[in-house]
Write a protein that holds these residues in place. Sequence first.
Motif, PDB file in Angstrom:
ATOM      1  N   THR A 114       0.853  -1.184   0.000  1.00 18.74           N
ATOM      2  CA  THR A 114       0.000   0.000   0.000  1.00 18.74           C
ATOM      3  C   THR A 114       0.890   1.235   0.000  1.00 18.74           C
ATOM      4  O   THR A 114       2.034   1.188   0.433  1.00 18.74           O
ATOM      5  N   ASP A 115       0.338   2.335  -0.479  1.00 16.54           N
ATOM      6  CA  ASP A 115       1.089   3.584  -0.555  1.00 16.54           C
ATOM      7  C   ASP A 115       0.635   4.502   0.576  1.00 16.54           C
ATOM      8  O   ASP A 115      -0.500   4.988   0.569  1.00 16.54           O
ATOM      9  N   PRO A 116       1.484   4.766   1.569  1.00 15.71           N
ATOM     10  CA  PRO A 116       1.096   5.625   2.686  1.00 15.71           C
ATOM     11  C   PRO A 116       0.725   7.040   2.245  1.00 15.71           C
ATOM     12  O   PRO A 116      -0.058   7.711   2.916  1.00 15.71           O
ATOM     13  N   ASP A 117       1.260   7.492   1.115  1.00 14.79           N
ATOM     14  CA  ASP A 117       0.905   8.825   0.620  1.00 14.79           C
ATOM     15  C   ASP A 117      -0.579   8.890   0.257  1.00 14.79           C
ATOM     16  O   ASP A 117      -1.244   9.895   0.512  1.00 14.79           O
ATOM     17  N   GLU A 118      -1.106   7.811  -0.332  1.00 14.28           N
ATOM     18  CA  GLU A 118      -2.530   7.775  -0.672  1.00 14.28           C
ATOM     19  C   GLU A 118      -3.390   7.751   0.587  1.00 14.28           C
ATOM     20  O   GLU A 118      -4.441   8.385   0.650  1.00 14.28           O
ATOM     21  N   THR A 123      -6.866  10.782   4.316  1.00 16.60           N
ATOM     22  CA  THR A 123      -7.071  11.239   5.694  1.00 16.60           C
ATOM     23  C   THR A 123      -7.125  12.756   5.754  1.00 16.60           C
ATOM     24  O   THR A 123      -7.986  13.339   6.431  1.00 16.60           O
ATOM     25  N   ALA A 124      -6.228  13.432   5.048  1.00 14.80           N
ATOM     26  CA  ALA A 124      -6.197  14.899   5.047  1.00 14.80           C
ATOM     27  C   ALA A 124      -7.475  15.482   4.443  1.00 14.80           C
ATOM     28  O   ALA A 124      -8.026  16.462   4.969  1.00 14.80           O
ATOM     29  N   GLN A 125      -7.962  14.870   3.354  1.00 16.77           N
ATOM     30  CA  GLN A 125      -9.200  15.347   2.735  1.00 16.77           C
ATOM     31  C   GLN A 125     -10.378  15.224   3.700  1.00 16.77           C
ATOM     32  O   GLN A 125     -11.205  16.134   3.807  1.00 16.77           O
ATOM     33  N   MET A 126     -10.429  14.113   4.419  1.00 20.36           N
ATOM     34  CA  MET A 126     -11.502  13.926   5.392  1.00 20.36           C
ATOM     35  C   MET A 126     -11.390  14.932   6.528  1.00 20.36           C
ATOM     36  O   MET A 126     -12.387  15.522   6.963  1.00 20.36           O
ATOM     37  N   LEU A 127     -10.175  15.130   7.017  1.00 20.57           N
ATOM     38  CA  LEU A 127      -9.942  16.063   8.115  1.00 20.57           C
ATOM     39  C   LEU A 127     -10.328  17.488   7.718  1.00 20.57           C
ATOM     40  O   LEU A 127     -10.968  18.208   8.490  1.00 20.57           O
ATOM     41  N   PRO A 139     -17.242   7.728   4.508  1.00 14.05           N
ATOM     42  CA  PRO A 139     -16.453   7.486   5.721  1.00 14.05           C
ATOM     43  C   PRO A 139     -15.442   6.354   5.545  1.00 14.05           C
ATOM     44  O   PRO A 139     -14.470   6.290   6.263  1.00 14.05           O
ATOM     45  N   LYS A 140     -15.676   5.482   4.539  1.00 16.79           N
ATOM     46  CA  LYS A 140     -14.701   4.441   4.200  1.00 16.79           C
ATOM     47  C   LYS A 140     -14.205   4.716   2.795  1.00 16.79           C
ATOM     48  O   LYS A 140     -14.987   4.976   1.892  1.00 16.79           O
ATOM     49  N   SER A 188      -3.364  -5.483  -9.204  1.00 25.45           N
ATOM     50  CA  SER A 188      -3.795  -4.259  -8.547  1.00 25.45           C
ATOM     51  C   SER A 188      -5.221  -4.348  -8.005  1.00 25.45           C
ATOM     52  O   SER A 188      -6.135  -3.764  -8.561  1.00 25.45           O
ATOM     53  N   PRO A 189      -5.435  -5.091  -6.908  1.00 23.99           N
ATOM     54  CA  PRO A 189      -6.744  -5.070  -6.269  1.00 23.99           C
ATOM     55  C   PRO A 189      -6.880  -3.846  -5.363  1.00 23.99           C
ATOM     56  O   PRO A 189      -6.035  -2.973  -5.392  1.00 23.99           O
ATOM     57  N   THR A 190      -7.921  -3.786  -4.562  1.00 22.90           N
ATOM     58  CA  THR A 190      -8.089  -2.671  -3.640  1.00 22.90           C
ATOM     59  C   THR A 190      -8.229  -3.186  -2.227  1.00 22.90           C
ATOM     60  O   THR A 190      -8.556  -4.337  -2.001  1.00 22.90           O
ATOM     61  N   VAL A 191      -7.957  -2.320  -1.283  1.00 19.51           N
ATOM     62  CA  VAL A 191      -8.088  -2.657   0.138  1.00 19.51           C
ATOM     63  C   VAL A 191      -8.916  -1.591   0.816  1.00 19.51           C
ATOM     64  O   VAL A 191      -8.854  -0.420   0.460  1.00 19.51           O
ATOM     65  N   ASN A 192      -9.724  -1.994   1.762  1.00 17.23           N
ATOM     66  CA  ASN A 192     -10.589  -1.068   2.461  1.00 17.23           C
ATOM     67  C   ASN A 192      -9.819  -0.439   3.612  1.00 17.23           C
ATOM     68  O   ASN A 192      -9.310  -1.126   4.473  1.00 17.23           O
ATOM     69  N   ARG A 193      -9.683   0.863   3.632  1.00 18.48           N
ATOM     70  CA  ARG A 193      -8.980   1.576   4.697  1.00 18.48           C
ATOM     71  C   ARG A 193      -9.878   2.633   5.288  1.00 18.48           C
ATOM     72  O   ARG A 193     -10.566   3.333   4.559  1.00 18.48           O
ATOM     73  N   GLU A 194      -9.854   2.794   6.581  1.00 18.42           N
ATOM     74  CA  GLU A 194     -10.572   3.857   7.231  1.00 18.42           C
ATOM     75  C   GLU A 194      -9.557   4.830   7.786  1.00 18.42           C
ATOM     76  O   GLU A 194      -8.854   4.501   8.723  1.00 18.42           O
ATOM     77  N   PRO A 195      -9.422   6.030   7.188  1.00 22.12           N
ATOM     78  CA  PRO A 195      -8.438   6.990   7.697  1.00 22.12           C
ATOM     79  C   PRO A 195      -8.808   7.465   9.075  1.00 22.12           C
ATOM     80  O   PRO A 195      -9.911   7.418   9.500  1.00 22.12           O
TER      81      PRO A 195
END
Length: 195
Positions: A114-118, A123-127, A139-140, A188-195
């Motif tokens: 995963t790319d921590p920048d993404e 997270t920044a956009q949500m904040l 929210p997800k 290239s699948p996707t993963v569910n992350r909650e910032p």
Amino acid sequence: FSIFLAKTGELDESDPVAREFRRVLQTTPGVTGDFLQLPASTCSNHAWQAFQAAWRRMKNKPDGLLVMDDILFQALTPAILELGLRVPDQLKVVTHVNKGAGMIIPFPVTCLETDPDEYAEATAQMLLRLMKKEPVPQPKVMLPFRCLEVASSRAKPELPGEVSCETSRLGAGQAPATALSGGGRVCSPTVNREP
């Protein structure tokens, strides 16, 4: 086929990874599994010792090990080597890794990168929305990850946390080129992350 999920922290129904792992086990014929809960400690020796003790106690050894943390993977690597496990012949290892994390990989492993920048951007956009008292539309957030078949660097850590000087690391921007020898598979699948 038997898979163990190695993870620190609680493994109850509030943990989305544990919940999804249970769902997959229940809905996939011929696949069994269990959890290998390891201490949530900053000391890699604790996880290393706990893994070795758990492995020695197991009557039926798993075919696969899913490690949900790149730091935990680094702590478990010397334990796997010291136990003399043949990876991937005896144990297939899959681990999460953050892009640019500098992973030390002494045996073939599948990395879910995963790319921590993404993650930081989401997270920044949500904040920012929350600070402006605007609603958060999602929210997800689904963030991509890459599946990398990483070949061994042939370096073997001598003690937990120590590596030989020949160890090659995955660095920012060089992960696929450095780590994949002999043309690894990338998806290239996707993963569910909650910032």
